[in-house]
Design a protein around this motif. Structure first.
Motif, PDB file in Angstrom:
ATOM      1  N   GLU A 118       3.143   8.795  -6.745  1.00  0.00           N
ATOM      2  CA  GLU A 118       3.688  10.143  -6.652  1.00  0.00           C
ATOM      3  C   GLU A 118       4.835  10.338  -7.631  1.00  0.00           C
ATOM      4  O   GLU A 118       4.937  11.351  -8.315  1.00  0.00           O
ATOM      5  CB  GLU A 118       4.188  10.366  -5.229  1.00  0.00           C
ATOM      6  N   SER A 121       1.476   4.153  -3.121  1.00  0.00           N
ATOM      7  CA  SER A 121       1.265   5.601  -3.127  1.00  0.00           C
ATOM      8  C   SER A 121       2.552   6.368  -3.419  1.00  0.00           C
ATOM      9  O   SER A 121       2.507   7.389  -4.092  1.00  0.00           O
ATOM     10  CB  SER A 121       0.617   6.098  -1.848  1.00  0.00           C
ATOM     11  N   ARG A 162       0.821  -1.204   0.000  1.00  0.00           N
ATOM     12  CA  ARG A 162       0.000   0.000   0.000  1.00  0.00           C
ATOM     13  C   ARG A 162       0.857   1.257   0.000  1.00  0.00           C
ATOM     14  O   ARG A 162       0.643   2.187  -0.787  1.00  0.00           O
ATOM     15  CB  ARG A 162      -0.866  -0.016   1.254  1.00  0.00           C
ATOM     16  N   LEU A 163       1.854   1.277   0.865  1.00  0.00           N
ATOM     17  CA  LEU A 163       2.714   2.456   0.949  1.00  0.00           C
ATOM     18  C   LEU A 163       3.557   2.609  -0.313  1.00  0.00           C
ATOM     19  O   LEU A 163       3.746   3.717  -0.811  1.00  0.00           O
ATOM     20  CB  LEU A 163       3.615   2.373   2.186  1.00  0.00           C
ATOM     21  N   THR A 221       0.694  11.746   1.532  1.00  0.00           N
ATOM     22  CA  THR A 221       1.356  10.457   1.358  1.00  0.00           C
ATOM     23  C   THR A 221       1.047   9.600   2.559  1.00  0.00           C
ATOM     24  O   THR A 221       1.043  10.065   3.680  1.00  0.00           O
ATOM     25  CB  THR A 221       2.881  10.626   1.275  1.00  0.00           C
ATOM     26  N   GLU A 222       0.809   8.349   2.302  1.00  0.00           N
ATOM     27  CA  GLU A 222       0.458   7.474   3.412  1.00  0.00           C
ATOM     28  C   GLU A 222       1.724   7.061   4.114  1.00  0.00           C
ATOM     29  O   GLU A 222       2.444   6.178   3.677  1.00  0.00           O
ATOM     30  CB  GLU A 222      -0.238   6.220   2.897  1.00  0.00           C
ATOM     31  N   HIS A 223       2.047   7.745   5.196  1.00  0.00           N
ATOM     32  CA  HIS A 223       3.234   7.320   5.926  1.00  0.00           C
ATOM     33  C   HIS A 223       2.816   6.728   7.246  1.00  0.00           C
ATOM     34  O   HIS A 223       3.326   7.077   8.284  1.00  0.00           O
ATOM     35  CB  HIS A 223       4.201   8.491   6.136  1.00  0.00           C
ATOM     36  N   SER A 224       1.840   5.878   7.179  1.00  0.00           N
ATOM     37  CA  SER A 224       1.297   5.347   8.427  1.00  0.00           C
ATOM     38  C   SER A 224       2.229   4.312   9.014  1.00  0.00           C
ATOM     39  O   SER A 224       2.666   3.382   8.351  1.00  0.00           O
ATOM     40  CB  SER A 224      -0.065   4.721   8.163  1.00  0.00           C
TER      41      SER A 224
END
Lengths: 319, 288, 702
Positions: free
Chosen positions: A207, A203, A199-200, B283-286
């Motif tokens: 970008e 994204s 998932r990360l 941005t997904e920085h979870s």
């Protein structure tokens, strides 16, 4: 780059030192803990006092800390109260087992997570992307111990395909048996993280694909394949390292649970054992080793990042 | 750099249409929350009542989720334990929000010694993975629900601190904040009027994600025996207790497991929906 | 010789067919309100070997033309064209095989366009590998040659560098080299110099001109800067809100514009070479809605010559020089009307009177201000650049009198923004003193100073809090300084809006509902809310279109006349400064190099850097002469030292070793005019002025 790495190294040393203080403080913060833990709740004050004197628990805390810390620097990690053995070899053996588990899982997570992330990013919006996204939601949300239970139910209890627990040393049992014991723990440990990493990665890849230099590469008439592999991917590497570094930490956390479920003799299970039996010296030492491992992994990640990032590797020296 | 002129009206992303993901997730979540909160009063049987004669019964009309090794009705136990997961999730999120965000903003405002002190502490807390930090804290004191909430909240303070510091630093560079400094306004006034109104979207999104991870972490710790103690029916604990009889009576573990999964999936949907609604470019920085 | 023959042969054989031909191009993007018509029936053609300029402000759609030609508009855009052909091949279908190979492109923001993860060499060589199928070693050496041709010193070394190590000018040269690597027939340039300093821009323009002459390269130059279009292009097309409004030979369009929009654009341009520039003539109003388009002339709401018949669809009238206006004949001789100065609508008394008795005594007196660049981290200092002490602002002393406009001009990175903030105590200095109206100002100044000294920022998009209405934004200073309370607040907000010529209803609007120029005016209103005596305008008009820029400049001048506020007007654009400033200070790498009245600074004697700046500014009608090359700056050769003159590394008039070793002294030319240079004044006086007093282009605009 030298300055950067030196800074990181000093930071790591600082963190390890502070962490040792923190671990020690937390363990000793509740007075009388250790002695009562060993002797039980109904121990007489007299026997407690004797034990405390014997273990040096009456000395001022900083002195106790120094004894422990100094011991660690010399390779002595204390002694397990419950098993009456030096903690060092216990922990190292367990670490070795955990390393196998962690290593295999990490490789699986890195490879498939990033590959899946790149695939979904390049096929963004299409059916496969939507299916993958749905699967990712589900896998991230379901707890790993539940997956473990399901996996054990399915493969061990019902299908009798794989062993439910334990570990077979390579030397004794042969490759197939060794591998069989590892399949379920590795799979269960990895599945949540594959979803997270993909998932990360997706994204960050999206970008990159929307950036101006990718547009410029397409404007130069390069094929989509070339644009993806030569222009987009090198820039997606750096965020990928960051993502993997974070997920490695989560992996270590997951190992504790997985080893418990599968009764796998690793460091996680040892720590849980130490907690259950109030074996505080073992807990202390074990925590330190975990922290050191994680810190080393982060340092390694920083090193990779510094090497792969031209801005750090080459510096900003003007041409 | 000389910016090219921009004269055309720019449309800013003020809250747009709510995405379907969010609506769906909120719908499911609301149902679960309601059931979980009033669950205690909905139980068909007393969740703690032993009935040794009806132990390990498979699901039936009398016991939709079957019974466990002590004859307790699993459905009742599940209903009675739902609010615990929610409490851990939202409680921990609130702790990390209320402590982490002010710390992060403070670090952004007072760069230098204050910032260094706060960020080094944050780095320290982050140097142990969350599960292990939880283990450490809960290992040395008799565990309970409250302590679990605190431990999980503590584990997530660094993440929110780092995020709010980054957001704060970014906003402090903006010209309209500089204009406030040029008016000699104090830090608190600037924080209230200029920073917070612009900072809340990314922070809210992160909080949404934190709830998911907090519930995950809390139930994992309970699974390891470090959460609410028996006879509590916290779902992670129930799953742990079911392991002994897994082959004979899988429903004892499957029921709480499925409920936990549904809860987590819906919370995750809400979190993702919030992200899509408030700022899809984040941005997904979870972190977990 | 062979190259020229081949080029001529190619040109002749393609003579009957234009290299690029576009007819009836329309591009629309889907939005929530409907289709946004970025381009509406645009037709252009470029014969082989010619250069076409496409002029337009923001929202004109000019970038969409480039993207449409390359086929990079994205799947959601709707592209329709009657005919879009390159060398006979249909671009609508064949663009992917033509781009990069026969059509090259140079973008504006090279920092974003060069891949940060790859070396410069691999990026320049890549088109050679892919399109020309050269071997690696051949491609690499050819790429090195290309870099040398672009004027990059030490090309072999630069090949191994990464983009982040290069300056803006060098990156753009690399960008051009990459575009030319595959030897395209047509080069598209989308705002190629907009992000560059003016001296670097002049060098890039020279380079492009040279390429045009040597290789017979056809080009499409897209820019909002009419002067560089005039410099490079044979023909020009003017774009307004997606439609071509005028097209013709560049000399003809710029000296005898036919369409009202072109007249307005030319009238709004600052003309620094004139002895008395006077007021600029802006184009009022805002861009039309591109979703609900006007079937008639879409310039109508803003046109000074609008009349009956304008609501009908307009066609391009004329032969070679065409304009989309049915009133072309009537308005042929009429210039765009000048803006009338408004009187102050309501009495706007200033709250405090400047205490100083002497009108000559400065309001703001800065002495020896210095500030270093902020460095990062402890270890950086240990390992890195510790000893050299690079200063953003280096021992600067400046005085500003009450009601005076002092222009501060310099290129990017020279420290002018930092100096502005030092004067407002927004940034603490490392050394130096600041006196305001006779009193010393401490590092943390009191409320009174804050009220009397304010700032207006550059970027209209970030200078206003997007979550506050205009009224809320203006209320903040009123509340902070207790200027108005309760009911009086609304009244005061109304007065402020009126002061900057905005309608009172704007108080309820949010920033995203305003245009760039309107946002900038709100920023000015906010700064004036406290009725300051001193205002720092930090590149206030730099981010605005030329037509809007004129509005704001006129406004600022009027406000100074009405309110007696002193300005420090910071800009990189010397043309703008010439229009608004009373005195000018020229800054280079943290130090002032020349200071004086605006007319004095713009005429000899010049500091060599001022001279280079003035030479580099492109002006419509000005032609580059052979001496201009000599007077412009060279690429830095790395010989500048801390102790000597900072400009010595790039100075075309360098005297010798003394420039490297001894700091140059201040030489008084006149009362109030001084130059900091080793060259004796007599020699500097002999330099011819950088521009004749009048240009043929001036005749057209009143």
């Amino acid at each position: 780059m030298a300055a950067h790495l030196l800074q990181r190294l000093l930071g790591t040393v600082g963190v390890l030192f502070s962490m040792s203080i923190l671990i020690f403080a937390v363990v000793h913060i509740v007075p009388g803990n250790v002695a009562y833990a060993i002797l039980g709740e109904y121990a007489t004050p007299a026997s407690v006092a004797v034990l405390e004197a014997k273990l040096g628990l009456n000395d001022p805390l900083p002195l106790q800390y120094w004894r422990w810390f100094d011991g660690m620097l010399h390779g002595d990690l204390g002694a397990s109260l419950v098993m009456s053995r030096p903690a060092g070899p216990l922990i190292m053996e367990a670490l070795g087992h955990s390393a196998i588990l962690a290593g295999l899982s990490f490789v699986l997570v890195a490879a498939s997570g990033i590959a899946l992330g790149i695939y979904t990013a390049t096929h963004q919006g299409r059916f496969s992307d939507k299916i993958a996204t749905l699967a990712q939601f589900v896998f991230i949300a379901i707890p790993d111990f539940f997956w473990a239970i399901l996996a054990v139910l399915l493969f061990a209890s019902w299908l009798h395909l794989l062993p439910a627990t334990g570990y077979a040393p390579l030397a004794d049992a042969g490759v197939l048996n060794w591998a069989a014991h590892l399949v379920l723990p590795v799979l269960v440990l990895s599945c949540g993280f594959v979803a997270h990493v993909s998932r990360l990665t997706r994204s960050s890849m999206i970008e990159v694909l929307q950036s101006r230099f990718v547009l410029a590469a397409r404007a130069k008439g390069f094929s989509n394949r070339r644009v993806l592999w030569r222009h987009a991917l090198p820039n997606a590497l750096l965020p990928a390292i960051t993502i993997l570094a974070v997920d490695f930490g989560l992996l270590i956390g997951g190992i504790v649970v997985i080893e418990t479920v599968f009764a796998y003799p690793g460091l996680g299970r040892l720590l849980v054992f130490a907690i259950e039996h109030h074996d505080l010296p073992l807990l202390q030492a074990g925590m330190m080793v975990v922290t050191a491992t994680y810190a080393l992994a982060n340092l390694l990640a920083d090193l990779c990042y510094a090497v792969l990032n031209p801005r750090i590797r080459v510096g900003s020296a003007a041409a | 750099m000389i910016a090219v002129a921009t004269n055309a009206t720019m449309l800013i992303a003020t809250p747009r249409r709510l995405p379907t993901v969010l609506l769906f997730g909120v719908a499911v979540l609301s149902v679960i929350v309601v059931v979980a909160v009033i669950g205690i009063w909905l139980t068909p049987y007393d969740p703690t009542a032993f009935a040794v004669r009806s132990r390990l019964l498979p699901p039936s009309t009398a016991h939709p989720f079957g019974t466990d090794e002590f004859g307790r009705d699993v459905l009742s136990r599940v209903l009675a334990g739902g609010h615990l997961s929610l409490a851990i999730g939202f409680g921990a999120m609130l702790i990390s929000l209320l402590i982490g965000v002010p710390l992060g903003l403070l670090a952004a405002f007072h760069r230098g010694v204050t910032e260094a002190a706060i960020m080094r502490t944050v780095d320290l807390l982050i140097s142990l993975p969350p599960v292990l930090l939880g283990l450490l804290i809960l290992a040395v004191t008799p565990p309970s629900l409250g302590k679990t909430i605190i431990a999980v909240g503590l584990a997530y303070i660094p993440i929110l601190a780092r995020l709010s510091r980054a957001v704060g630093l970014g906003l402090l560079r903006e010209d309209f904040v500089q204009a406030a400094f040029a008016r000699g306004e104090g830090a608190l006034v600037i924080l209230w009027h200029e920073i917070l109104p612009n900072a809340w979207p990314p922070i809210i999104v992160e909080c949404g994600l934190r709830v998911t991870f907090a519930i995950l972490l809390g139930s994992a710790l309970s699974f390891l025996g470090l959460g609410p103690q028996p006879p509590s029916s916290e779902w992670g604990l129930m799953i742990a207790e079911s392991r002994e009889f897994l082959t004979q009576a899988p429903w004892v573990g499957l029921a709480p497991g499925l409920c936990l999964s549904v809860l987590l999936v819906s919370v995750n949907l809400v979190g993702e929906g919030l992200r899509e609604w408030l700022d899809p470019q984040l941005t997904e920085h979870s972190h977990g | 010789m062979d190259e020229i023959q081949t080029t001529m042969h190619d040109a002749l054989s393609g003579l009957h067919r234009p290299l690029l031909e576009i007819a009836g191009l329309s591009v629309a993007y889907p939005t929530s309100r409907g289709w946004l018509r970025a381009l509406d029936d645009v037709s252009l053609s470029i014969p082989a070997g010619a250069v076409l300029g496409l002029v337009g402000e923001s929202g004109s759609g000019k970038s969409s033309v480039v993207m449409a030609l390359l086929g990079l508009l994205g799947s959601s855009a709707r592209v329709r064209a009657a005919h879009m052909a390159f060398d006979g091949q249909d671009l609508l279908t064949r663009a992917p095989s033509l781009r990069g190979r026969r059509i090259g492109v140079v973008f504006q923001d090279t920092s974003a366009v060069l891949n940060p993860a790859l070396t410069v060499g691999s990026q320049v060589a890549e088109p050679l590998l892919v399109h020309r199928r050269l071997r690696r070693s051949e491609a690499w050496s050819r790429a090195t040659e290309l870099l040398a041709e672009m004027g990059i010193a030490r090309p072999a070394q630069v090949m191994h560098c990464y983009p982040h190590q290069l300056s803006g000018g060098m990156k753009q040269r690399v960008g051009i080299a990459t575009a030319l690597a595959s030897e395209p027939d047509l080069l598209l340039l989308d705002e190629p110099t907009t992000a560059l300093d003016v001296t670097v821009e002049a060098q890039i323009l020279d380079l492009l001109d040279g390429l045009r002459v040597r290789h017979g390269l056809s080009m499409l130059l897209v820019s909002h800067n009419l002067a560089i279009v005039d410099r490079l292009c044979d023909r020009v097309a003017v774009l307004y809100a997606g439609r071509v409004t005028e097209t013709g030979a560049a000399a003809s369009v710029f000296s005898r514009p036919r369409h009202p929009y072109t007249k307005g654009l030319l009238a709004a341009l600052p003309r620094p070479h004139l002895a008395h520039p006077g007021r600029l003539s802006p184009i009022a109003g805002r861009l039309p809605d591109l979703v609900a388009t006007d079937p008639g002339c879409n310039f109508r709401p803003r046109c000074a010559f609008a009349g009956t018949g304008c609501e009908q669809p307009q066609a391009l009238l004329g032969h070679d020089h065409q304009a989309r206006c049915h009133r072309v004949g009537e308005i042929a001789r009429m210039p765009w009307p000048a803006e009338v100065s408004h009187g102050s609508p309501v009495p706007f008394r200033k709250r405090s009177v400047v205490r100083s008795e002497h009108p000559e005594a400065p309001l703001v007196q800065a002495t020896g201000l210095s500030r270093a660049f902020t460095t990062g981290g402890l270890l950086q200092g240990l390992f890195g650049k510790g000893g050299r002490g690079v200063l953003a602002v280096d021992d600067v002393s400046l005085a500003i009198r009450p009601g005076e406009i002092v222009g501060l001009v310099g290129e990017s990175g020279c420290g002018k923004s930092t100096l502005g903030r030092l004067l407002l105590r927004l940034v603490p200095p490392d050394a130096g003193r600041l006196r305001f109206d006779g009193t010393d100002i401490a590092a943390r100044p009191g409320l009174d100073f804050r009220r009397r000294a304010q700032i207006v920022f550059q970027n209209p998009d970030t200078s206003l809090n997007p979550r506050q209405t205009v009224g809320a934004i203006l209320r903040r200073p009123l509340r902070r300084f207790g200027i108005a309370r309760g009911g009086a607040e609304a009244l005061e907000i109304g007065r402020l809006l009126e002061l900057v010529r905005l309608p009172p209803g704007f108080a309820d609007r949010y920033p995203h509902q305003l245009s760039g120029g309107e946002k900038q005016r709100v920023g000015i209103a906010r700064a004036l809310a406290t009725r300051p005596d001193f205002l720092v305008c930090d590149e206030t008009v730099s981010a605005l279109d030329v037509s809007v820029q004129a509005v704001v400049l006129n406004l600022l001048r009027d406000l100074r006349d009405e309110l007696g506020v002193a300005y420090l007007f910071i800009s990189h654009d010397i043309g703008v400064i010439a229009h608004i400033a009373d005195r000018v200070a020229v800054m280079y790498q943290g130090s002032l190099v020349e200071e004086g009245g605006v007319r004095d600074v713009l005429h000899p004697p010049y500091h060599p850097y001022t001279e280079a700046l003035l030479c580099s500014v492109p002006i419509i009608g000005k032609r580059r002469g052979p001496t201009d090359e000599l007077r412009s700056t060279k690429e830095a050769d790395g010989s500048a030292t801390v102790s000597g003159c900072k400009f010595s590394g790039r100075c075309p008039r360098k005297q010798g070793p003394i420039c490297d070793t001894a700091p140059p002294p201040w030489q008084e030319v006149d009362r109030g005019h001084r130059i900091r240079c080793h060259i004796p004044l007599a020699t500097l006086n002999d330099v011819p002025p950088w521009l004749p007093a009048r240009l043929p282009a001036d005749a057209a605009h009143g």
